[in-house]
Design an enzyme around this catalytic site. Structure first.
Site, PDB file in Angstrom:
ATOM      1  CG  ASN A 213      -0.179  -0.079   2.501  1.00  0.00           C
ATOM      2  OD1 ASN A 213       0.603   0.813   2.790  1.00  0.00           O
ATOM      3  ND2 ASN A 213      -0.382  -1.137   3.279  1.00  0.00           N
ATOM      4  N   GLY A 214       0.269   2.388  -0.069  1.00  0.00           N
ATOM      5  CA  GLY A 214       1.038   3.627  -0.307  1.00  0.00           C
ATOM      6  C   GLY A 214       1.609   4.290   0.930  1.00  0.00           C
TER       7      GLY A 214
END
Ligand code: C5P
Length: 404
Positions: A213-214
């Site tokens: 994820n970011g």
């Protein structure tokens, strides 16, 4: 708080090649508003100019016991320098200076000031590898540390002699973080055992690919720096992140990749903690099965079955002991305090930090954050500020709210 304003840092520079790195240390300290005063031995001036250091510290640099500049002759009051200091850093500390410190010799301004100093002393030794491992030097370093002074390791690497080995001066950032911990450690946080999770997790799909994820890991990094400075004993379980301060004093680094690894690393130390801070953006799902080798296009379209990852906060929140406190995060796509409170209760956390994905001044990928602390006793909104300041304010909130 997150500043060294009002703190007096006296730096004694002695004659080693690593003296050329001292301007970086001065900049780091000044950027945090510390007042910096510099003393040099005559040999140090061969490696870094007093003018550079005077410009960066904003103070005259002192070199001699007797100052014979211009047509004046003034005694340089080493006792006054020592009394002014909240911390004396000696960097680089040569083998010669270490020996003088142990013997109590004071034939220059740095050593005369050192002998007069009542403040903590932080040493950053630097020399060639054979000097560094000589029994005389080992014994001197041990003596200084037995006297309660702070002695940094000299890491291995290329040396000015062309040889390679232990003896390099600790990097200016490392010296800076040790100095902050000495100057900022608080009664509340000193010795507190804290577990921190941060960063993203990566779940392997095949031999080369993963899903993640970011999360930048910035919020966790800010917590780690603040907890280290405040004197906590931190176990930092971190997913892969490019934003990560290394060599923080008081920090045990535990690198992990997947959520399962993160849970295992946290569970192994959870019972020892006073406080647990879960700021990691843990992936909620992982592939049901790892494809062996690399998935080829010829293998057909990539189809994956997903299973849920363990909820680390929930697992350890529900197992928490009465003397332990737990802080979690909730990154929501809307500002939803009721949902944050529901998470707080269902995961048995003591508080949840609410922030919002897509907030231009908060959430992931930003330098700043907008958060509110949500607990069973109410909600406290913090102003938009740097992630560093958010971390400091949350720790301050814990100190005033949690009776530990
Ligand atoms: O339920 P949600 O993922 O929004 O909860 C976020 C909080 O729970 C964060 O503190 C995060 O670190 C933690 N968490 C966890 N393990 C998971 C998912 C989230 O520890 N599998």
């Amino acid at each position: 708080m997150n500043s060294l304003a009002g703190k007096h840092v006296l730096i004694g520079i002695t004659g080693g090649i690593a003296a050329y790195k001292l301007p970086f240390l001065v900049r780091l300290l000044r950027a945090q508003e510390a007042e910096v005063r510099i003393l040099m031995t005559p040999a140090a001036e061969d490696f870094v100019t007093p003018l550079t250091l005077a410009a960066l510290s904003g103070q005259p640099v002192h070199h001699h016991l007797v100052d014979r500049r211009a047509d004046q002759t003034a005694w340089n009051n080493h006792v006054a320098h020592a009394e002014w200091a909240d911390l004396l850093i000696i960097a680089p500390a040569t083998a010669n200076t270490l020996a003088k410190a142990v013997q109590g010799l004071c034939d220059n301004l740095v050593m005369a000031t050192y002998l007069s100093a009542k403040c903590p002393v932080l040493w950053a030794p630097a020399m060639d590898l054979d000097m560094y491992r000589h029994p005389a030097v080992r014994e001197n370093l041990k003596t200084l540390s037995d006297w309660g002074q702070y002695v940094l390791d000299s890491p291995a690497g290329p040396l000015a002699s062309g040889l390679s080995g232990a003896g390099r001066m600790a990097e200016p950032e490392t010296i800076f973080h040790h100095a902050r911990r000495i100057l900022l450690a608080s009664d509340y946080w000193k010795g507190k055992k804290v577990l921190l999770t941060s960063g993203p997790t990566q779940e392997a799909l095949d031999a080369v690919r993963y899903i993640t994820n970011g999360s930048s890991g910035r919020m966790g990094d800010a917590f780690a720096k603040a907890l280290s400075a405040l004197g906590a004993e931190l176990t930092w379980v971190h997913g892969p992140s490019t934003v990560q301060t290394s060599d923080l004093p008081g920090v045990q680094y535990v690198p992990v990749q997947s959520a399962d690894e993160m849970l295992e690393a946290c569970a192994a130390v959870a019972d020892l903690q006073d406080i647990m801070v879960f700021s990691a953006a843990v992936g909620d799902y992982k592939p049901a099965k790892l494809h062996s080798g690399k998935w080829k296009k010829a293998d057909g379209p990539l189809e994956l079955e997903w299973v849920e990852n363990p909820d680390i906060l929930k697992t350890l929140g529900q197992a928490k002991k009465p003397h332990q406190r737990v802080l979690g995060f909730a990154l929501e796509s809307e500002w939803n305090e009721a949902e944050a409170l529901r998470k707080c209760e269902s995961k048995n956390a003591d508080a949840i930090v609410l922030n919002q994905a897509g907030d231009p001044q908060g959430g992931m990928h930003t330098e700043t954050n907008r958060v509110a602390l949500i607990s069973r006793t109410g909600s406290t909104a913090l102003p938009v500020q740097s992630k560093e300041d958010v971390a400091w304010n949350i720790l301050n909130w814990m100190e005033t709210t949690w009776n530990l």
